[in-house]
Scaffold this active site. Structure first.
Site, PDB file in Angstrom:
ATOM      1  N   ASP A 124       8.589  33.155  79.643  1.00  0.00           N
ATOM      2  CA  ASP A 124       8.786  31.756  80.032  1.00  0.00           C
ATOM      3  C   ASP A 124      10.201  31.302  79.722  1.00  0.00           C
ATOM      4  OD1 ASP A 124       8.386  29.134  80.794  1.00  0.00           O
ATOM      5  OD2 ASP A 124       7.357  28.563  78.956  1.00  0.00           O
ATOM      6  N   ASP A 156      12.535  27.938  86.239  1.00  0.00           N
ATOM      7  CA  ASP A 156      11.513  28.156  85.222  1.00  0.00           C
ATOM      8  C   ASP A 156      10.550  29.246  85.655  1.00  0.00           C
ATOM      9  OD1 ASP A 156       9.754  27.916  83.124  1.00  0.00           O
ATOM     10  OD2 ASP A 156       8.861  26.049  83.800  1.00  0.00           O
TER      11      ASP A 156
END
Length: 471
Positions: A88, A326
């Site tokens: 992430d 992201d």
């Protein structure tokens, strides 16, 4: 996943914590009109990373596509325990499901039949230690909304507070993600083993700091944070002055353990990449640990570019705006009214029949019945091109935009446009460039030159070059 909201807690029940946290988030949503993607982001101050010896070798690891993200295997402890977590770029903390007896996740029914490897057990590792309240990383995980020194929260005496020598453990923390997920745990240190290049050896990273999490809400799988903060995995491994890259395999390989995507961390990730399309990283004054880029517009097919609003190219005085890139958010999100303008332009170029049934079932806004016969499913759906700052034109692979949501039925297959609305009310990033739209391209995070590069690529071939699988 995606951006987080750190909150501090001492020893309270998870139920009370969840009730308190969710109550405050709901009221923040009512006050500021937050949506489902980014909720109640607090001001996150930049904390200087602790002194880490510069990495002398690069790191290369396989990423496995799973459901709505990409998993990296962490080899933690002595002897090593292998725990799979999501990679992430939209958060800093690395955490793993933890506990010798059980790991509890509330509201995780969707994952009930997708259990991964068992939780990490600190008592089975001879090198596991609880982090101390004097640690700079303890201060970091508690820094966002706790005005007190973590050693004071831990109950240290006045004398040890003054001398800075309190031996008490770092207090338990809570960490809240943008989509409403919450994790509760303790900061732990243990040995992490990573695979290095070019010798293909294993490097041991002593005292790697991570969250040992026993209870969560809507977070069934651990996370490896790749942000720019002190807690992130690249920061702790000494790669924060270099960079990293990944090449996400197409969605058709998701849940297939035999096909993995390459993740490269270190000099190898950024060297010999000058032919890539590079756009500058934007510096958010409020959220300095995350990766922002500026979107100038999006063109549909050969049409003129739809000009993006200014908040997708820059920040307002409060630090809101910009486009977050992201890996922890699945689909690209765009703000209104730009999102509706884009849908209108796309709809005007498509002659196929809309599938209202699939739009209701999937929640996507544009679904079409496209031709599919004799095993060939070709269509005339328009191409989508992103225009980023520095005159970067990135044409997305068509399957990154329109994806078959059903098996062929008769001579038709239903394809949906996999973008979503950014409904956060202007708080936090104005848009998000999600992992689904990044498939089949190598994405380079050049932290040394503060830029992000893109190059369309067959990621299956790229993975084969690293020996991850055979074509």
């Amino acid at each position: 996943m995606a951006l987080f909201i750190p909150r501090t807690t001492t020893t309270v029940s998870l139920f009370l914590l969840l009730a308190t946290t969710l109550f405050s988030l709901l009221h923040a949503s009512e006050d500021k009109g937050h949506g489902s993607l980014v909720l109640g982001l607090t001001h996150v101050r930049a904390v200087s990373p602790p002194r880490v010896a510069a990495a002398t070798t690069d790191m290369i690891e396989p990423l496995r596509g799973f459901r709505d993200g990409y998993l990296i295997s962490l080899n933690l402890g002595t002897p090593p325990q292998v725990i799979q977590v999501y990679m992430d770029t939209g958060s800093d903390l690395t955490w793993v499901p933890c506990g010798n007896i059980s790991f509890e996740c509330m509201d995780c029914d969707d994952y009930r039949h997708h259990k991964l490897i068992a939780a990490f057990s600190p008592s089975y590792s001879s090198s596991s230690l609880r982090d101390l309240c004097t640690s700079p990383l303890c201060a970091d995980v508690h820094s966002s909304d706790n005005p007190y020194d973590p050693c004071a929260v831990a109950g240290c005496s006045i004398s040890t507070l003054v001398s800075g020598g309190c031996p008490r453990p770092c207090p338990s923390f809570s960490y809240t993600y943008g989509a409403g997920g919450l994790v509760v745990g303790s900061l732990t240190r243990d040995t992490l083993r990573v695979h290095t290049q070019p010798s293909a050896a294993t490097r041991e990273v002593a005292s790697f700091c991570f969250g040992c999490v026993g209870s969560t809400f809507r977070e069934p799988i651990g996370i490896a944070g790749f942000g720019k903060g002190a807690l992130s995995l690249p920061s702790q491994l000494g790669f924060l002055r270099k960079g990293f890259s990944y090449c996400f395999l197409a969605f058709k390989y998701v849940n297939n353990p035999n096909f993995t995507s390459p993740l490269v961390v270190g000099s190898l990730a950024i060297s010999s990449k000058e032919y890539f399309l590079f756009t500058p990283m934007l510096k958010s004054p409020t959220y300095p640990n995350y990766y922002y880029i500026g979107l100038e517009g999006i063109s549909i097919g050969n049409d003129t570019m739809a000009i993006a609003p200014s908040n997708l190219r820059s920040f307002d005085p409060e630090g809101n705006g910009g486009m977050l890139i992201d890996s922890g958010t699945t689909y690209t999100h765009l703000p209104e009214p730009f999102y509706s303008l884009l849908l209108s332009k796309i709809e005007s170029t498509i002659v196929y029949t809309r599938s209202n049934e699939y739009e209701r079932r999937t929640g996507f806004d544009l679904c079409y019945e496209t031709p599919c016969s004799d095993g060939s499913c070709s269509d005339n759906l328009p191409s989508i091109t992103f225009h980023f700052l520095n005159s970067v034109k990135l044409s997305l692979p068509k399957d990154n935009c329109f994806y078959a949501m059903s098996a062929p039925r008769g001579s038709m297959v239903v394809k949906c446009f996999l973008f979503q609305i950014m409904d956060d009310g202007g708080y936090g990033p104005a848009g998000v460039f999600g992992s689904f739209q990044q498939q089949n391209m190598e994405v380079v995070y050049d932290l040394e030159k503060e830029r992000i590069g893109f190059q369309p690529m067959d990621c299956a071939s790229s993975a084969a070059r690293y020996g991850f699988h055979q074509k």
